[in-house]
Scaffold this motif. Sequence first.
Motif, PDB file in Angstrom:
ATOM      1  N   GLU A 173       0.903  -1.432  -0.035  1.00  0.00           N
ATOM      2  CA  GLU A 173       0.023   0.079  -0.063  1.00  0.00           C
ATOM      3  C   GLU A 173       0.747   1.228   0.024  1.00  0.00           C
ATOM      4  O   GLU A 173       0.443   2.257   0.375  1.00  0.00           O
ATOM      5  CB  GLU A 173      -0.956   0.058   1.256  1.00  0.00           C
ATOM      6  CG  GLU A 173      -1.997  -1.124   1.089  1.00  0.00           C
ATOM      7  CD  GLU A 173      -2.994  -0.974   2.267  1.00  0.00           C
ATOM      8  OE1 GLU A 173      -2.639  -0.009   3.229  1.00  0.00           O
ATOM      9  OE2 GLU A 173      -4.067  -1.754   2.350  1.00  0.00           O
ATOM     10  N   ASP A 174       2.155   0.886  -0.624  1.00  0.00           N
ATOM     11  CA  ASP A 174       2.816   2.537  -0.907  1.00  0.00           C
ATOM     12  C   ASP A 174       2.555   2.915  -2.248  1.00  0.00           C
ATOM     13  O   ASP A 174       3.332   2.876  -3.120  1.00  0.00           O
ATOM     14  CB  ASP A 174       4.280   1.847  -0.614  1.00  0.00           C
ATOM     15  CG  ASP A 174       5.251   3.081  -0.576  1.00  0.00           C
ATOM     16  OD1 ASP A 174       4.710   4.204  -0.678  1.00  0.00           O
ATOM     17  OD2 ASP A 174       6.542   2.948  -1.006  1.00  0.00           O
ATOM     18  N   TYR A 175       1.494   3.506  -2.285  1.00  0.00           N
ATOM     19  CA  TYR A 175       0.814   4.220  -3.324  1.00  0.00           C
ATOM     20  C   TYR A 175       1.546   5.378  -4.057  1.00  0.00           C
ATOM     21  O   TYR A 175       1.994   5.353  -5.199  1.00  0.00           O
ATOM     22  CB  TYR A 175      -0.438   4.480  -3.295  1.00  0.00           C
ATOM     23  CG  TYR A 175      -1.614   3.473  -2.793  1.00  0.00           C
ATOM     24  CD1 TYR A 175      -1.826   2.601  -3.549  1.00  0.00           C
ATOM     25  CD2 TYR A 175      -2.043   3.647  -1.432  1.00  0.00           C
ATOM     26  CE1 TYR A 175      -2.663   1.220  -3.343  1.00  0.00           C
ATOM     27  CE2 TYR A 175      -2.833   2.351  -1.088  1.00  0.00           C
ATOM     28  CZ  TYR A 175      -3.037   1.332  -1.971  1.00  0.00           C
ATOM     29  OH  TYR A 175      -4.053   0.245  -1.548  1.00  0.00           O
ATOM     30  N   PRO A 176       2.062   6.223  -3.140  1.00  0.00           N
ATOM     31  CA  PRO A 176       2.973   7.239  -3.598  1.00  0.00           C
ATOM     32  C   PRO A 176       4.448   6.970  -4.014  1.00  0.00           C
ATOM     33  O   PRO A 176       4.612   7.448  -5.215  1.00  0.00           O
ATOM     34  CB  PRO A 176       3.245   8.153  -2.295  1.00  0.00           C
ATOM     35  CG  PRO A 176       2.142   7.762  -1.346  1.00  0.00           C
ATOM     36  CD  PRO A 176       1.853   6.556  -1.694  1.00  0.00           C
ATOM     37  N   GLY A 177       4.876   5.891  -3.271  1.00  0.00           N
ATOM     38  CA  GLY A 177       6.130   5.267  -4.173  1.00  0.00           C
ATOM     39  C   GLY A 177       5.899   4.600  -5.561  1.00  0.00           C
ATOM     40  O   GLY A 177       6.712   4.718  -6.458  1.00  0.00           O
TER      41      GLY A 177
ATOM     42  N   VAL B 288      -2.591   8.142   0.242  1.00  0.00           N
ATOM     43  CA  VAL B 288      -3.569   8.307  -0.878  1.00  0.00           C
ATOM     44  C   VAL B 288      -3.321   9.528  -1.301  1.00  0.00           C
ATOM     45  O   VAL B 288      -3.403   9.635  -2.402  1.00  0.00           O
ATOM     46  CB  VAL B 288      -5.034   7.632  -0.457  1.00  0.00           C
ATOM     47  CG1 VAL B 288      -6.130   8.074  -1.461  1.00  0.00           C
ATOM     48  CG2 VAL B 288      -4.891   6.323   0.016  1.00  0.00           C
ATOM     49  N   GLN B 289      -3.509  10.642  -0.612  1.00  0.00           N
ATOM     50  CA  GLN B 289      -3.478  11.977  -0.944  1.00  0.00           C
ATOM     51  C   GLN B 289      -2.173  12.347  -1.828  1.00  0.00           C
ATOM     52  O   GLN B 289      -2.056  12.913  -2.770  1.00  0.00           O
ATOM     53  CB  GLN B 289      -3.739  13.102   0.035  1.00  0.00           C
ATOM     54  CG  GLN B 289      -4.990  13.058   0.606  1.00  0.00           C
ATOM     55  CD  GLN B 289      -5.979  13.596  -0.492  1.00  0.00           C
ATOM     56  OE1 GLN B 289      -5.615  14.528  -1.206  1.00  0.00           O
ATOM     57  NE2 GLN B 289      -7.173  13.154  -0.462  1.00  0.00           N
ATOM     58  N   GLN B 290      -0.989  11.886  -1.269  1.00  0.00           N
ATOM     59  CA  GLN B 290       0.118  12.064  -1.901  1.00  0.00           C
ATOM     60  C   GLN B 290       0.176  11.372  -3.211  1.00  0.00           C
ATOM     61  O   GLN B 290       0.801  11.761  -4.170  1.00  0.00           O
ATOM     62  CB  GLN B 290       1.199  11.329  -1.045  1.00  0.00           C
ATOM     63  CG  GLN B 290       1.639  12.268   0.001  1.00  0.00           C
ATOM     64  CD  GLN B 290       2.753  11.557   1.078  1.00  0.00           C
ATOM     65  OE1 GLN B 290       3.216  10.399   0.944  1.00  0.00           O
ATOM     66  NE2 GLN B 290       3.409  12.522   2.020  1.00  0.00           N
ATOM     67  N   ALA B 291      -0.342  10.306  -3.462  1.00  0.00           N
ATOM     68  CA  ALA B 291      -0.462   9.398  -4.511  1.00  0.00           C
ATOM     69  C   ALA B 291      -1.503  10.250  -5.422  1.00  0.00           C
ATOM     70  O   ALA B 291      -0.968  10.491  -6.798  1.00  0.00           O
ATOM     71  CB  ALA B 291      -0.920   7.950  -4.313  1.00  0.00           C
TER      72      ALA B 291
END
Length: 961
Positions: free
Chosen positions: A194-198, A256-259
């Motif tokens: 769940e490291d969506y930004p990465g 999520v927001q960073q993504a």
Amino acid sequence: MQKIKSLMTRQGPKSPPGSLSDLGAIESLRVPGKEEFRELREQPSDPQAEQELINSIEQVYFSADSFDIVKFELEKLPPVLNLQELEEYRDKLKQQQAAVSKKVADLILEKQPAYVKELERVTSLQTGLQLAAVICTHGRRHLNIAKEGFTQASLGLLANQRKRQLLIGLLKSLRTIKTLQRTDVRLSEMLEEEDYPGAIQLCLECQKAASTFKHYSCISELNSKLQDTLEQIEEQLDVALSKICKNFDINHYTKVQQAYRLLGKTQTAMDQLHMHFTQAIHNTVFQVVLGYVELCAGNTDTKFQKLQYKDLCTHVTPDSYIPCLADLCKALWEVMLSYYRTMGWHEKHDGEDVAATSEGSNMEETNFDRGYVKKKLEHGLTRIWQDVQLKVKTYLLGTDLSIFKYDDFIFVLDIISRLMQVGEEFCGSKSEVLQESIRKQSVNYFKNYHRTRLDELRMFLENETWELCPVKSNFSILQLHEFKFMEQSRSPSVSPSKQPVSTSSEAATLFEQYCSGGNPFEIQANHKDEETEDVLASNGYESDEQEKSAYQEYDSDSDVPEELKRDYVDEQTGDAPVKSVSRETLKSRKKSDYSLNKVNAPILTNTTLNVIRLVGKYMQMMNILKPIAFDVIHFMSQLFDYYLYAIYTFFGRNDSLESTGLGLSSSRLRTTLNRIQESLIDLEVSADPTATLTAAEERKEKVPSPHLSHLVVLTSGDTLYGLAERVVATESLVFLAEQFEALQPHLDAVMPAVKKPFLQQFYSQTVSTASELRKPIYWIVAGKAIDYEQMLLLMANVKWDVREIMSQHNVYVDALLKEFEQFNRRLNEVSKRVRIPLPVSNILWEHCIRLANRTVVEGFANVKKCSNEGRALMQLDFQQFLMKLEKLTDIRPIPDKEFVEAYIKAYYLTENDMERWIKEHREYSTKQLTNLVNVCLGSHINKKARQKLLAAIDDIDRPKR
């Protein structure tokens, strides 16, 4: 020179424009030297004359540089020369030259310092230019040396270095391509974590790198694969965003927001978030209600899952209605709390983004996104709360709330009240949808409930024997369970029904209290200590030692009157005194105070206690649901009205009261009783079948008049005609009025502003009249406790036309005093059963004394013949009566004392004084005034005066007929 010419041009308005370009062409106009300048400046001069000379110079002298002055002057000469004219003209030119020279000299000397300074600056600049020339020369020399030392070998080294750099770049590109080929594995791992930004950052970097190396054939397939992966990440990101709606996790939401920010879809994310919240509300309430419906149905029939939410709510059973409502609100609270925490996250992180964002186009774009998110979130508050209200309203309308008992109904109101509080804190809304829905059901429910309670109150009153309810001396209505909500602080463990009427503005909101955990809709178990009431007195004394010391103190005091040596413990109530009564207190006690040996506990009955409990329940409902405050207070006022009317009907109604002329019932009290009778009391025994529908509806709002229980005896002289019952009834009403007075600030706080006049009128015209019932009620006792008729008979046998002054009073005085002594003993006997408050005993004594004095006057008015000695005997009898009476009571002044004395003294008035006295004293009856005039006839008033006085009496009596 040009500056000099320009300065000369500005010397006056008449100076001709132009410039003096060449003064050296004319010898006579040459510039003078320093010595000449000095001589010119030292010569006396007239500035005005010089200026006129300068202005007289012809315009051509200021023309261009090519102007020939000599030619110009020669051409001006006339054909025939005149020596004298020439000399005069020459002198004029010399004067003009001298004026110009002097002016030029002045200007030159004035600008001399500036000239010197400028010359120094030019010299310095020249020195600097010479130094720069030397530096440039040295630099060129060194460049030539370096050029000569640069060889072909050096150029070869540079070429090899360039090839090396190109090969290193190629190697780096190959390694990057190799890394790109393995990126899909790492992206899958990051999505599982769940490291969506990465993942998005890596995918975007890979796409950027792929576009850089798109000239390689192996990159084209990788580019399309990365695009598919990015779309898959967006889908998983939307699923992750939907999880926020039920269980907000700050770390999860931050990722999520960073993504979304990396994708440049901040606005899209906000739109999707609100859609997920709306869907979460619908799914949550449906699943909660469905779970209870299927649980109560006892099978796994899937037909319920196909029902609409509105239809599903109608299948909730009454037994599961409240638990389902509580769980429904708990689930909705979780959704609203997640939204609240979402807004808090944005408020915190948007501020950090402002500080981190650099200036330029990115700054403008970021500000636009932040403004869009803020407006969207603020608008979403109202939208989400409206959805919550509609779902709960639909649930409430699915079941008729009138089937619930009062406690269950109050609990439903508790939950809805807490939900409305949540809504108000959530978005500042007044919950119009829920308020209107619950208000209609609450008013209908409460109207039926109140009607039932009024019928119960009538039944209690008709079966009430008006015995004292034994409560403790420190009794307070706040000790009753129904009033616990007024003194308990607002805390997470306290249910909404037990909240105080008002809370501090500094108290934390529900979202602040439960932000870290817990739920405001958790059903709290009622603690036993909250349910226990310790208000009734269990025994007379807290210990045997206290009782023993009380008896010893009474027995050791030989000065205590015999009638006070009675049981110290109240046999009826079992109340014990707070502390024993000392001898000094007994000796100095007031004669009219029959409650000294009683505990100062409130006087009330079981019915009074039930009314107070009802008031507590009504206030509890009003506190929970403030929109129905006016209806509740109106019903509360009817409880007090009916209780007051019952007391008056049982103990105070007497048609002969107003005929006394004593003003026992004030106009305000009579108005209040008439209003209650017209608005609340149903005086018809049976319904009229021909009555209109409106009349029938009005009768439903009324209650039949109560009837006194046959067990209550008010005709026995031994009990002072039910004085104990009258005291208990009347003082319980006064106590009830005091409690209403104490509750007025709480009622005023919740009453709508437009309805406050009703509350003020209720208190000023009804509650405040409760104590006024004492007079008519105790007057009935006073009118029967003393045998006034017997006293009139004894007075009729007295001979008043004696001829000598008597020293012994008449027998009727002793008889009347014996009646008062008997009355005092009976009061003492009654006080053994019931504490008689000092105001009550004072009113009783005042009534009896007032009636006795008026009976005395009536007896004097029955006298047929009376001498001056007889009037003196009347005065003696009355003084004897007053002297003995003052030993029995401490009421001062004696009521109606002046009424008797003025009547006796009126016998001695003259004709004119008598007429004026009759007009001023209208408190006497016509019979009494007539007898006074007739008895005076023959003594000092003649027959004619008698007719005149009788006519005056008739004039006074005529308006009364």
